[in-house]
Scaffold this motif. Structure first.
Motif, mmCIF file in Angstrom:
data_model
loop_
_atom_site.group_PDB
_atom_site.id
_atom_site.type_symbol
_atom_site.label_atom_id
_atom_site.label_comp_id
_atom_site.label_asym_id
_atom_site.label_seq_id
_atom_site.Cartn_x
_atom_site.Cartn_y
_atom_site.Cartn_z
ATOM 1 N N VAL A 35 88.733 40.720 -1.863
ATOM 2 C CA VAL A 35 88.191 40.438 -0.538
ATOM 3 C C VAL A 35 86.686 40.683 -0.541
ATOM 4 O O VAL A 35 86.224 41.737 -0.986
ATOM 5 N N VAL A 36 85.938 39.694 -0.027
ATOM 6 C CA VAL A 36 84.498 39.840 0.134
ATOM 7 C C VAL A 36 84.202 40.007 1.623
ATOM 8 O O VAL A 36 84.678 39.214 2.453
ATOM 9 N N GLY A 37 83.428 41.014 1.975
ATOM 10 C CA GLY A 37 83.080 41.241 3.379
ATOM 11 C C GLY A 37 81.854 42.121 3.490
ATOM 12 O O GLY A 37 81.379 42.684 2.508
ATOM 13 N N ARG A 38 81.364 42.255 4.714
ATOM 14 C CA ARG A 38 80.133 43.016 4.923
ATOM 15 C C ARG A 38 80.358 44.377 5.570
ATOM 16 O O ARG A 38 79.417 45.144 5.720
ATOM 17 N N ASP A 39 81.606 44.674 5.955
ATOM 18 C CA ASP A 39 81.896 45.932 6.641
ATOM 19 C C ASP A 39 82.939 46.716 5.850
ATOM 20 O O ASP A 39 84.137 46.428 5.928
ATOM 21 N N PRO A 40 82.534 47.725 5.077
ATOM 22 C CA PRO A 40 83.490 48.479 4.257
ATOM 23 C C PRO A 40 84.552 49.215 5.063
ATOM 24 O O PRO A 40 85.625 49.516 4.545
ATOM 25 N N LYS A 41 84.294 49.516 6.332
ATOM 26 C CA LYS A 41 85.301 50.160 7.167
ATOM 27 C C LYS A 41 86.542 49.279 7.312
ATOM 28 O O LYS A 41 87.668 49.780 7.373
ATOM 29 N N LYS A 42 86.312 47.969 7.352
ATOM 30 C CA LYS A 42 87.437 47.040 7.472
ATOM 31 C C LYS A 42 88.248 46.961 6.183
ATOM 32 O O LYS A 42 89.436 46.640 6.205
ATOM 33 N N PHE A 43 87.616 47.272 5.057
ATOM 34 C CA PHE A 43 88.355 47.321 3.802
ATOM 35 C C PHE A 43 89.415 48.410 3.854
ATOM 36 O O PHE A 43 90.548 48.229 3.407
ATOM 37 N N GLU A 44 89.049 49.544 4.397
ATOM 38 C CA GLU A 44 89.999 50.655 4.501
ATOM 39 C C GLU A 44 91.154 50.298 5.417
ATOM 40 O O GLU A 44 92.299 50.689 5.181
#
Length: 262
Positions: A35-44
């Motif tokens: 997954v590529v994204g700009r908000d690491p909080k959403k990764f969690e």
């Protein structure tokens, strides 16, 4: 397509349509998702929601070439191949052309088009190793029918359409299916600032996307019969469609007045 064995890379996968596509893939047995994204909080949040999935997370902007090279290199190192690339990341800045900032115009081109093309380029060697691969590019209904106050955005999404068509024909000697998805207005964080209602759901778009891939469709159009009729009219008689747009002009202006998701 046996999704259980597939290794998937998706941009913009931490929210909106992308996150629901992940849920669809998980329901079909997919275990390896990058997954590529700009908000690491959403990764969690993804990690907690899908506990059985082996995730690779990449924080960054697909407009940055260094990030793209890092993504392809790490997937090569960790997975030694890739089966499905989903180019879903996108941004929008609407309004009268002269009122949209130069920075927003450039960013829309860089993220929606240039980043998509470059990521596809750097992932192709990995996709070519697969016996059954796919590239899914998310365009927009505005990539087929240009509407007022969305000129830069519509230009990027039309470019995605033509890129998909060209690269599909270029890859004819490889088992790589190329598909383009054309959502209409969809109830996602990207649309929070748009003054509109009666939007599609992210779940419906994600379901159509996966069903389209299973059927080996080259285009997945949302919007039903009304959108189909609009596409036909716009193609066959664009001046007549101009007259139709005149009746939508004020509503479009209101919708676009605060619509920015960058």
């Amino acid at each position: 397509m046996n999704f259980k064995e597939k290794k998937v890379l998706i941009t913009g996968g931490s929210s909106g349509i992308g996150k629901v596509i992940i849920a669809e893939l998980v329901s079909l047995g997919t275990k390896h998702i990058a997954v590529v994204g700009r908000d690491p909080k959403k990764f969690e949040q993804l990690r907690m929601e899908f506990t059985d999935i082996s995730f690779l997370f990449f924080e960054g902007n697909v407009a940055e070439l260094d990030i793209i090279k890092q993504i392809s290199a790490e997937i090569q190192s960790k997975w030694a191949g890739l089966d499905i690339l989903i180019n879903n990341a996108g941004v929008v800045s609407a309004g009268k052309l002269e009122d949209i900032s130069d920075e927003d115009i450039i960013a829309q081109q860089n993220i929606n088009v240039t980043g998509l093309i470059l990521l596809t380029k750097y992932c192709l060697p990995l996709l070519k190793l697969s016996s059954e691969a796919a590239i899914i590019n998310v365009s927009s209904g505005l990539g087929i029918i240009g509407l007022p106050f969305y000129a830069p955005y519509a230009a990027t999404k039309a470019a995605v359409r033509q890129f998909s068509e060209a690269v599909r024909r270029e890859l004819q000697d490889y088992p790589i299916h190329v598909m383009t998805v054309y959502p209409t207005a969809t109830d996602t964080p990207m649309m929070t600032t748009a003054n509109t209602s009666n939007m599609d759901t992210a779940e419906a778009v994600a379901k159509s996307t996966i069903e389209g891939l299973q059927k080996k469709s080259i285009d997945v159009f949302r919007g039903g019969e009304q959108m189909l009729n609009n596409r036909i009219l716009n193609f066959q008689n664009p001046l007549e469609y101009d007259e139709k747009v005149k009746g939508m002009y004020e509503a479009m202006s209101k919708r676009a007045s605060q619509h920015r998701a960058m």
